[in-house]
Scaffold this active site. Structure first.
Site, PDB file in Angstrom:
ATOM      1  N   SER A 119      -9.504 -55.485 -67.451  1.00 62.71           N
ATOM      2  CA  SER A 119      -9.724 -54.036 -67.369  1.00 62.71           C
ATOM      3  C   SER A 119     -10.023 -53.458 -68.754  1.00 62.71           C
ATOM      4  O   SER A 119     -10.845 -52.554 -68.894  1.00 62.71           O
ATOM      5  CB  SER A 119      -8.488 -53.347 -66.778  1.00 62.71           C
ATOM      6  OG  SER A 119      -8.241 -53.858 -65.487  1.00 62.71           O
ATOM      7  N   PRO A 171     -10.137 -64.192 -70.683  1.00 62.65           N
ATOM      8  CA  PRO A 171      -8.766 -64.419 -70.192  1.00 62.65           C
ATOM      9  C   PRO A 171      -7.821 -63.272 -70.548  1.00 62.65           C
ATOM     10  O   PRO A 171      -6.985 -62.879 -69.734  1.00 62.65           O
ATOM     11  CB  PRO A 171      -8.351 -65.719 -70.890  1.00 62.65           C
ATOM     12  CG  PRO A 171      -9.634 -66.435 -71.177  1.00 62.65           C
ATOM     13  CD  PRO A 171     -10.669 -65.365 -71.403  1.00 62.65           C
ATOM     14  N   GLY A 201      -6.910 -60.010 -32.127  1.00 63.68           N
ATOM     15  CA  GLY A 201      -5.576 -60.557 -31.863  1.00 63.68           C
ATOM     16  C   GLY A 201      -5.370 -61.885 -32.576  1.00 63.68           C
ATOM     17  O   GLY A 201      -5.841 -62.069 -33.695  1.00 63.68           O
ATOM     18  N   GLY A 202      -4.694 -62.810 -31.913  1.00 62.71           N
ATOM     19  CA  GLY A 202      -4.406 -64.122 -32.513  1.00 62.71           C
ATOM     20  C   GLY A 202      -5.679 -64.861 -32.899  1.00 62.71           C
ATOM     21  O   GLY A 202      -5.717 -65.553 -33.924  1.00 62.71           O
ATOM     22  N   GLU A 210     -16.107 -55.956 -61.011  1.00 65.39           N
ATOM     23  CA  GLU A 210     -16.869 -54.840 -61.631  1.00 65.39           C
ATOM     24  C   GLU A 210     -15.941 -53.639 -61.883  1.00 65.39           C
ATOM     25  O   GLU A 210     -16.329 -52.484 -61.763  1.00 65.39           O
ATOM     26  CB  GLU A 210     -18.111 -54.484 -60.827  1.00 65.39           C
ATOM     27  CG  GLU A 210     -19.106 -55.648 -60.852  1.00 65.39           C
ATOM     28  CD  GLU A 210     -20.559 -55.262 -60.714  1.00 65.39           C
ATOM     29  OE1 GLU A 210     -20.904 -54.107 -60.991  1.00 65.39           O
ATOM     30  OE2 GLU A 210     -21.337 -56.144 -60.345  1.00 65.39           O
TER      31      GLU A 210
HETATM   32  C1  LIG Z   1     -14.208 -63.754 -58.057  1.00 64.16           C
HETATM   33  C2  LIG Z   1     -14.393 -62.984 -59.328  1.00 64.16           C
HETATM   34  C3  LIG Z   1     -15.657 -62.856 -59.886  1.00 64.16           C
HETATM   35  C4  LIG Z   1     -15.839 -62.150 -61.072  1.00 64.16           C
HETATM   36  N1  LIG Z   1     -17.082 -62.109 -61.654  1.00 64.16           N
HETATM   37  C5  LIG Z   1     -17.217 -61.606 -62.928  1.00 64.16           C
HETATM   38  C6  LIG Z   1     -18.453 -61.744 -63.631  1.00 64.16           C
HETATM   39  O1  LIG Z   1     -19.448 -62.263 -63.109  1.00 64.16           O
HETATM   40  N2  LIG Z   1     -18.515 -61.289 -64.903  1.00 64.16           N
HETATM   41  C7  LIG Z   1     -17.461 -60.708 -65.523  1.00 64.16           C
HETATM   42  O2  LIG Z   1     -17.593 -60.327 -66.694  1.00 64.16           O
HETATM   43  N3  LIG Z   1     -16.261 -60.561 -64.881  1.00 64.16           N
HETATM   44  C8  LIG Z   1     -16.129 -61.008 -63.589  1.00 64.16           C
HETATM   45  N4  LIG Z   1     -14.910 -60.890 -62.934  1.00 64.16           N
HETATM   46  C9  LIG Z   1     -13.779 -60.282 -63.628  1.00 64.16           C
HETATM   47  C10 LIG Z   1     -13.295 -58.984 -63.023  1.00 64.16           C
HETATM   48  O3  LIG Z   1     -14.190 -57.947 -63.320  1.00 64.16           O
HETATM   49  C11 LIG Z   1     -11.876 -58.742 -63.532  1.00 64.16           C
HETATM   50  O4  LIG Z   1     -11.035 -59.669 -62.857  1.00 64.16           O
HETATM   51  C12 LIG Z   1     -11.397 -57.334 -63.336  1.00 64.16           C
HETATM   52  O5  LIG Z   1     -12.127 -56.458 -64.155  1.00 64.16           O
HETATM   53  C13 LIG Z   1      -9.898 -57.167 -63.592  1.00 64.16           C
HETATM   54  O6  LIG Z   1      -9.509 -57.752 -64.788  1.00 64.16           O
HETATM   55  P1  LIG Z   1      -8.215 -58.724 -64.791  1.00 64.16           P
HETATM   56  O7  LIG Z   1      -8.444 -59.734 -63.711  1.00 64.16           O
HETATM   57  O8  LIG Z   1      -8.012 -59.222 -66.178  1.00 64.16           O
HETATM   58  O9  LIG Z   1      -7.031 -57.812 -64.338  1.00 64.16           O
HETATM   59  P2  LIG Z   1      -6.092 -56.879 -65.273  1.00 64.16           P
HETATM   60  O10 LIG Z   1      -6.963 -56.042 -66.159  1.00 64.16           O
HETATM   61  O11 LIG Z   1      -5.060 -57.731 -65.902  1.00 64.16           O
HETATM   62  O12 LIG Z   1      -5.425 -55.945 -64.190  1.00 64.16           O
HETATM   63  C14 LIG Z   1      -4.257 -56.296 -63.455  1.00 64.16           C
HETATM   64  C15 LIG Z   1      -3.830 -55.082 -62.622  1.00 64.16           C
HETATM   65  O13 LIG Z   1      -3.513 -53.993 -63.510  1.00 64.16           O
HETATM   66  C16 LIG Z   1      -4.277 -52.854 -63.163  1.00 64.16           C
HETATM   67  N5  LIG Z   1      -4.562 -52.074 -64.369  1.00 64.16           N
HETATM   68  C17 LIG Z   1      -5.055 -52.523 -65.570  1.00 64.16           C
HETATM   69  N6  LIG Z   1      -5.199 -51.502 -66.432  1.00 64.16           N
HETATM   70  C18 LIG Z   1      -4.815 -50.389 -65.776  1.00 64.16           C
HETATM   71  C19 LIG Z   1      -4.730 -49.004 -66.123  1.00 64.16           C
HETATM   72  N7  LIG Z   1      -5.134 -48.546 -67.324  1.00 64.16           N
HETATM   73  N8  LIG Z   1      -4.259 -48.131 -65.193  1.00 64.16           N
HETATM   74  C20 LIG Z   1      -3.880 -48.552 -63.961  1.00 64.16           C
HETATM   75  N9  LIG Z   1      -3.941 -49.839 -63.575  1.00 64.16           N
HETATM   76  C21 LIG Z   1      -4.404 -50.755 -64.460  1.00 64.16           C
HETATM   77  C22 LIG Z   1      -5.532 -53.396 -62.515  1.00 64.16           C
HETATM   78  O14 LIG Z   1      -6.158 -52.429 -61.694  1.00 64.16           O
HETATM   79  C23 LIG Z   1      -4.960 -54.569 -61.717  1.00 64.16           C
HETATM   80  O15 LIG Z   1      -4.432 -54.094 -60.503  1.00 64.16           O
HETATM   81  C24 LIG Z   1     -14.740 -61.546 -61.699  1.00 64.16           C
HETATM   82  C25 LIG Z   1     -13.457 -61.655 -61.120  1.00 64.16           C
HETATM   83  C26 LIG Z   1     -13.275 -62.376 -59.969  1.00 64.16           C
HETATM   84  C27 LIG Z   1     -11.896 -62.528 -59.415  1.00 64.16           C
END
Ligand SMILES: Cc1cc2nc3c(=O)[nH]c(=O)nc-3n(C[C@H](O)[C@H](O)[C@H](O)COP(=O)(O)OP(=O)(O)OC[C@H]3O[C@@H](n4cnc5c(N)ncnc54)[C@H](O)[C@@H]3O)c2cc1C
Length: 368
Positions: free
Chosen positions: A121, A117, A329-330, A353
């Site tokens: 990133s 949670p 289109g629509g 990823e």
């Molecule tokens: C449907 C789905 C399936 C997934 N499956 C898996 C899985 O199987 N296993 C697993 O481990 N994870 C999984 N994920 C997690 C996924 O890899 C993360 O959601 C992703 O890495 C982004 O992390 P976050 O959602 O916490 O976003 P955040 O890290 O909070 O990012 C929010 C925004 O800030 C930007 N940001 C953050 N840091 C920087 C930076 N340094 N510079 C510029 N921009 C930045 C990001 O690009 C993004 O636009 C899944 C996610 C989804 C939605």
């Protein structure tokens, strides 16, 4: 031959359920059954562990062709590779024998648990803890966004074993669904890939034998990142497949749809859109296949190329599917036609990823 075989199977056994799987947000069991029956659910598993022994390019072609008809279903072969690759790259011989055999047979699927949670990133900021207790490790924490959670039997879990060392204090483990203390959150309600369950994984005093650690203590984060170098190419393949599916549909549609007394395909404005879509897809395909070859050879510049392929192909998928909706289109805006689903499905390829911002960070740090 492989592409033709997967395409026929996907069109006959997976495509007919794609709309219902999306509409009902249910697991594509028909796709899993068809993939397992044809040994296409985890093609990357080496032959010595009972697998098909497909190389990285063949694996990409399987994922691409499944994604062309149903992106949710393409996460079966893709995430089986993602979840099990840490074991293949860094696991002991015993771990490989124990876990790759059932995966290859289709008796078990594999998920990958890195995100949390508060750690997306910045995955190294994870909080899940593993504490040694004699011959065992005890795991506590919450993993979020885990693809195929609940359906998979096996989970590669990254956890902190030494909080002082940040990324070098993270280790990887295999956790089984049946281990006491493992449970799952409610499925997320998502924009796309609705057939692929995404759930939290809760680890509540999960006690596992010490030999379930993948590689040495403290190497888990490096293994997790090396895994992504290889598997981002499978996400590129997924994006490519979604884009190709949208182009194929739109191409046929514009030949049938008439306005101003002729097929809209006769208008140059429409032809130029199709040409751009096809050009971008072909560029994404070449980048993806070249990266797959680098993955197979384990080339030193794989990190850049894996990130580039994923970033480029997913941006192409978003553009191409948006244009496909435009071409219908629509009608394109309704669920009566598949391009609406494809546009929603494409979006995730820019996020998971590692977001495409993160891919750009990875590329900038590894410029050729
Ligand atoms: C449907 C789905 C399936 C997934 N499956 C898996 C899985 O199987 N296993 C697993 O481990 N994870 C999984 N994920 C997690 C996924 O890899 C993360 O959601 C992703 O890495 C982004 O992390 P976050 O959602 O916490 O976003 P955040 O890290 O909070 O990012 C929010 C925004 O800030 C930007 N940001 C953050 N840091 C920087 C930076 N340094 N510079 C510029 N921009 C930045 C990001 O690009 C993004 O636009 C899944 C996610 C989804 C939605």
């Amino acid at each position: 031959m492989l592409r033709d075989a997967v395409r026929s199977l996907a069109e006959a056994k997976i495509a007919p359920y794609a709309a219902a799987v999306d509409e009902e947000a249910r697991f594509p069991q028909e796709a899993l059954d068809a993939l397992v029956a044809n040994d296409l659910h985890a093609v990357h598993v080496p032959e010595e562990y009972g697998g098909a022994g497909a190389d990285a390019l063949a694996t990409v072609i399987v994922i691409e062709e499944v994604a062309r008809v149903c992106a949710s279903s393409s996460l079966i072969p893709a995430v089986n590779k993602l979840g099990s690759l840490p074991v293949i790259l860094a696991g002991s011989e015993e771990l490989k024998k124990k876990y790759l055999g059932p995966l290859a047979k289709g008796d078990a699927m594999f998920s990958y648990c890195l995100s949390e949670p508060e750690a997306g990133s910045d995955a190294a900021g994870m909080k899940t803890r593993a504490v040694r207790d004699g011959d065992h490790w005890v795991l506590n924490g919450v993993k979020r966004w885990i693809t195929n959670a609940g359906v998979s039997e096996y989970y590669t879990v990254m956890a902190v074993t030494d909080p002082e060392k940040r990324s070098k204090g993270i280790s990887a483990f295999v956790v089984e669904k049946s281990d006491p203390g493992v449970s799952f959150g409610a499925p997320e309600k998502k924009l796309g890939i609705k057939g692929s369950p995404t759930r939290e994984v809760y680890l509540d005093n999960v006690r596992i034998p010490a030999d379930r650690m993948i590689g040495e203590e403290g190497t888990g984060f490096a293994t997790a990142m090396r895994t992504l170098d290889h598997t981002r190419i499978t996400i590129a393949a997924q994006a490519l497949g979604i884009a190709q599916g949208a182009l194929d549909y739109a191409k046929n549609y514009v030949r049938e749809r008439k306005q101003f007394g002729k097929p809209i395909a006769d208008f140059q404005g429409i032809q130029f859109m199709l040409a751009d879509m096809a050009m971008k897809i072909e560029a994404a395909r070449q980048l993806t296949y070249a990266a797959a070859a680098k993955s197979e050879r384990n080339d030193p510049d794989l990190t850049f190329h894996g990130a580039a392929a994923k970033c480029f192909a997913s941006d192409v998928a978003m553009e191409v599917t948006t244009d496909a909706v435009q071409l219908l289109g629509g009608y394109g805006y309704t669920r009566d036609y598949p391009v609406e689903r494809m546009m929603r499905d494409a979006k995730i390829t820019q996020i998971y990823e590692g977001t495409n911002q993160v891919q750009r960070i990875v590329m900038a740090r590894n410029l050729p």
